[in-house]
Motif scaffolding. Sequence first.
Motif, PDB file in Angstrom:
ATOM      1  N   ASP A  44      84.805  73.081 -12.836  1.00  0.00           N
ATOM      2  CA  ASP A  44      83.774  73.608 -13.736  1.00  0.00           C
ATOM      3  C   ASP A  44      84.251  73.408 -15.170  1.00  0.00           C
ATOM      4  O   ASP A  44      85.450  73.268 -15.429  1.00  0.00           O
ATOM      5  N   GLY A  63      71.608  69.362  -9.956  1.00  0.00           N
ATOM      6  CA  GLY A  63      72.374  70.337  -9.193  1.00  0.00           C
ATOM      7  C   GLY A  63      73.848  69.993  -9.128  1.00  0.00           C
ATOM      8  O   GLY A  63      74.278  68.883  -9.451  1.00  0.00           O
ATOM      9  N   LEU A  64      74.636  70.982  -8.673  1.00  0.00           N
ATOM     10  CA  LEU A  64      76.087  70.854  -8.689  1.00  0.00           C
ATOM     11  C   LEU A  64      76.596  69.712  -7.821  1.00  0.00           C
ATOM     12  O   LEU A  64      77.483  68.965  -8.229  1.00  0.00           O
ATOM     13  N   LYS A  90      74.247  83.252 -13.822  1.00  0.00           N
ATOM     14  CA  LYS A  90      74.165  81.817 -14.084  1.00  0.00           C
ATOM     15  C   LYS A  90      72.842  81.560 -14.810  1.00  0.00           C
ATOM     16  O   LYS A  90      71.772  81.683 -14.223  1.00  0.00           O
ATOM     17  N   LEU A 134      69.754  82.985  -7.258  1.00  0.00           N
ATOM     18  CA  LEU A 134      70.236  81.819  -6.523  1.00  0.00           C
ATOM     19  C   LEU A 134      69.935  81.882  -5.032  1.00  0.00           C
ATOM     20  O   LEU A 134      70.230  80.937  -4.296  1.00  0.00           O
ATOM     21  N   VAL A 175      70.483  72.658  -6.626  1.00  0.00           N
ATOM     22  CA  VAL A 175      70.918  73.653  -7.615  1.00  0.00           C
ATOM     23  C   VAL A 175      72.368  74.077  -7.413  1.00  0.00           C
ATOM     24  O   VAL A 175      73.263  73.623  -8.111  1.00  0.00           O
ATOM     25  N   TYR A 176      72.619  74.981  -6.442  1.00  0.00           N
ATOM     26  CA  TYR A 176      73.938  75.629  -6.363  1.00  0.00           C
ATOM     27  C   TYR A 176      74.148  76.176  -4.962  1.00  0.00           C
ATOM     28  O   TYR A 176      73.240  76.708  -4.335  1.00  0.00           O
ATOM     29  N   GLY A 177      75.386  76.054  -4.475  1.00  0.00           N
ATOM     30  CA  GLY A 177      75.798  76.775  -3.281  1.00  0.00           C
ATOM     31  C   GLY A 177      75.693  75.983  -1.997  1.00  0.00           C
ATOM     32  O   GLY A 177      74.764  75.210  -1.796  1.00  0.00           O
ATOM     33  N   ASN A 209      70.164  75.564   1.217  1.00  0.00           N
ATOM     34  CA  ASN A 209      71.366  74.752   1.395  1.00  0.00           C
ATOM     35  C   ASN A 209      72.163  75.182   2.621  1.00  0.00           C
ATOM     36  O   ASN A 209      72.739  74.353   3.328  1.00  0.00           O
ATOM     37  N   GLY A 211      84.668  75.412  -4.557  1.00  0.00           N
ATOM     38  CA  GLY A 211      83.834  74.519  -5.362  1.00  0.00           C
ATOM     39  C   GLY A 211      84.669  73.670  -6.287  1.00  0.00           C
ATOM     40  O   GLY A 211      84.374  72.499  -6.515  1.00  0.00           O
TER      41      GLY A 211
END
Length: 570
Positions: A222, A201-202, A359, A365, A324-326, A372, A303
């Motif tokens: 990114d 994940g990010l 994505k 997402l 993952v993301y966010g 999150n 981000g």
Amino acid sequence: MQSEKNHSVPTLFESGLQNQSQGIKAAEQPPAKREPEQKGKPEAEIQEQKEAPKEKKSKKVFPHSPLFDNWGENLTEEEQREAEVLFQKYGYNVFVSDRLPLDRALPDTRDPRCLEKSYPKDLPTIGVVLIYLDEALSVIKRALRSIIDRTPKNLLKEIILVDDNSSNEDLKEDLDIYVKMLEQQNPDLRIARVRHDVQKGLATARVSGWKAATADVVAILDAHIEVHEMWAEPLLTQIKADRTTVVSPVFDVVSYNNLVVIPYYALAQAFDWNLWCMYEDFSPEYHSLQDSSLPGKSPSVMGIMVAERKFLGEIGLLDEGMEVYGGENVELGIRVWTCGGSVEVVPCSKIAHIARLHKPYQLDLDAAMRRNALRVAEVWMDEYKHNVNLAWSLPFENHGIDIGDVSERKKLRERLNCKPFKWYLENVYPKLDPWDDLLGYGGMKNLDADMCLDQGQQPGHTPIAFKCHIFGPQHSYYRANGELYVGGIKSHKYSDNRCITVISKNETKPGLFNCKEAIQKGMGIYWDFTQGKELKNRETKRCLEIKDKTLLVQECSGQRWEIQNLIKAF
């Protein structure tokens, strides 16, 4: 990103965009063919060749694909299929990317006042972290090329590539070969590689990049970006002045379907109660300075972030419990502000960022984002944490979502002696509606008719009675001031919610209008309500009732209403 406000694109740079667009169109064209030698041919034959009909344009193979909305008219059917396959895989136009120069020029979209600024000579060094997962090789190469070409060599200490377990074969050997070439061309530049064995994940990928960095300042970006000229100096200047400042450049958007650069003004980077990131205006105090080249305070970061490396470590990096993301960007923004730092957007620093349509690593997402967001709320939002539940239409307790272990993050907050979230709302992000006067939410059910209040057909202004399903059109919110919203609630004070109204004294059908508009038009928007009892309009003393499955405002007959979830007794 989601936003409740739409911001127009500046027209100042239209000529630059036209030039950029022409460059893209040129890339679509096949190489020019030389005219066949005409010497020695009969004149009639030559004339016949000149008058031959032109080749017809290929038909659109994917007429409904957003990739071809304003691009690809000159492609053959085979090329269209190739482009669409790549688009579905990456979320942006790799067909064009593979044909663009790696060192393509970007239009200068900065405020003209930025060109007059000078920066200190003794700026800190910077390390750039590029995060990627199954990114197009040409996009990563272009990011690397732009960073090396547009960052002063005495400032750029290192580039760290973090691969979050990509499966694309060309991101292994082919990328290694390109990196080795860059190292040979730039012997003083360190290029490090970090590869995860599993997708983490990010948040964790960004932490991995930070751990590998050694420069004074770390820029976590990114990989689908291109930096503009003079992107680093304005950011480093702010950090040199205050090491506790986390800064962000302004992101020009690179359109996903033709890779044209669209200039964006500088805006604050913010969020709603779902914790989706969004743009909104800087404060009135900022605008009173009448200089849009100046850095502006921002509640959060999108981000992409730049910070002094050691300070970022001191305040806890990013929450590796995120999946993952966010959410990790909002968590960082809240933490920086409440734990002794600040966040700024720096208009004179520009980065062009591809706005992917989807994505590829996870098409939906929402599940990861919801989890999150609940994690951020549990650690940082104190008595306001339930607003995240409200935004995601989740019960306050027993929502059934495993947010993981947050004990270490709570210890971090205690160790840093951070301010309460109420301070953040009042001093950093007063535009966010605290929702502290909400009394109930969920479906608003008529117990006698066994039907629910529903927003009805949209767009429209006529609420209806409908069989209870408690999805979005039936989400209702009752405030202490008597306002009753149906169909959702907005996260910000500047937004206008939609109120159930009595349109006029003699009108029997209720309305659903923006609350401010309804007040201006003299409608009644305030309702007296007690759980399990009638719902009475304060102005007209008439009640909202259901007769023959029709929603009406009429003389009260004692019909009972019940809102699904109570927040406070009333």
